[in-house]
Scaffold this motif. Structure first.
Motif, mmCIF file in Angstrom:
data_model
loop_
_atom_site.group_PDB
_atom_site.id
_atom_site.type_symbol
_atom_site.label_atom_id
_atom_site.label_comp_id
_atom_site.label_asym_id
_atom_site.label_seq_id
_atom_site.Cartn_x
_atom_site.Cartn_y
_atom_site.Cartn_z
ATOM 1 N N LEU A 170 0.401 3.790 2.917
ATOM 2 C CA LEU A 170 0.537 3.379 4.313
ATOM 3 C C LEU A 170 1.870 3.825 4.903
ATOM 4 N N ASP B 197 0.843 -1.193 0.000
ATOM 5 C CA ASP B 197 0.000 0.000 0.000
ATOM 6 C C ASP B 197 0.882 1.248 0.000
ATOM 7 N N CYS C 109 4.968 -1.711 8.634
ATOM 8 C CA CYS C 109 3.554 -1.331 8.728
ATOM 9 C C CYS C 109 2.669 -2.488 9.163
ATOM 10 N N LYS D 47 2.197 -5.497 8.007
ATOM 11 C CA LYS D 47 1.519 -6.326 7.018
ATOM 12 C C LYS D 47 2.165 -7.705 7.006
#
Length: 286
Positions: free
Chosen positions: A60, A57, A105, A107
């Motif tokens: 992000l 992303d 982040c 993920k």
């Protein structure tokens, strides 16, 4: 598992099998698995790497605000076709940044061999698959090569920054990626081992100095360096260049260097870049 790259090479030669098959057989023996089950699990690892890449992303940012969005910037830059390094290496850089930022982040990524070094192996492998059109089956075989190298490093030395600095994390990842890249381009077990050694040699002494104790700065950008070093080592090995120091001795040297590092540059966030005025301000702000 194997404790020496030399043992993997000897096994491959004695049984007339590939490096990756020698690693697969050891995995099946150690974990009491059928080869098909082991291969399916490794294929799932590679699929997870590709999913992490495509699900990046660009909007992000990490909770600290220290990293995020740079992967998108790199992608845009590569798309413009004006990179100094060329399109292929540009994509490698892009993917390494994306994976490192995705880790920061929170993920889903694959620790290869650690979360802090998660960008090196997938950046090299995914970019190579895109460039040369290798099948997912071939890429899974390459991941066995990487895993075999990582397993030897973990058994002879360490893969954690807290134990041996960033050379143990990004250095190990670079060795893994270099060997896997050589395999993909048709190199034999000897070339694979020497590529791993040359990648490791070029990152010896790399400290672990995370700003504010977070796996963000300089970790993300060091993944880029590891990926680029891996590819340069792979090309040297494919050209017939060999490490003057025996590959397993290079790993042993990394262990000795890591043990000699002061604690302040082994993931404590107390030295190096973490101790700079900018780094200290970031820590205080957080």
């Amino acid at each position: 598992m194997y404790r020496a790259l030399g043992d993997i090479c000897r096994r491959a030669e004695e049984k007339n099998i590939s490096f990756w098959e020698a690693v697969l057989q050891a995995d099946c023996q150690e974990r009491q698995l059928e080869s098909g089950e082991s291969f399916s699990q490794m294929a799932a690892m590679y699929a997870a790497m590709k999913e992490a890449d495509v699900s990046y992303d660009p909007q992000l940012q990490s909770r600290s605000g220290l990293v995020g969005t740079d992967g998108g910037k790199m992608q845009t830059y590569v798309d413009q076709g004006e990179t100094i390094c060329g399109a292929f290496l540009g994509r490698v850089i892009e993917k390494a940044v994306k994976m490192g930022e995705s880790n920061a982040c929170m993920k889903r990524i694959v620790a290869a061999p650690t979360a802090g070094a998660c960008g090196v192996v997938p950046a090299v492998l995914i970019a190579m698959q895109d460039q040369f059109g290798f099948s997912d089956e071939k890429m899974t075989q390459a991941l066995y090569v990487a895993a075999g190298i990582g397993g030897v490093i973990a058994s002879r030395a360490f893969i954690a920054g807290a134990q041996g600095g960033c050379q143990a994390e990004v250095g190990s990842a670079a060795s893994m990626a270099a060997g896997a890249a050589v395999f993909l381009r048709g190199g034999d077990a000897e070339a694979i081992s020497h590529a791993a050694a040359m990648a490791m040699k070029n990152l010896l002494g790399l400290v672990c100095d995370p700003v504010a104790g977070l796996v963000e700065v300089p970790c993300v950008k060091r993944n880029v360096s590891g990926a680029v070093v891996a590819l340069s080592a792979a090309d040297m090995a494919l050209a017939g260049i060999r490490s003057r120091i025996v590959p397993d001795e290079v790993i042993d040297a990394m262990r000795e260097v890591g043990l000699s590092m002061p604690a302040c540059v082994r993931e404590t966030g107390e030295g190096g870049l973490a101790a700079t005025p900018t780094g200290m301000r970031a820590k205080e702000r957080l």
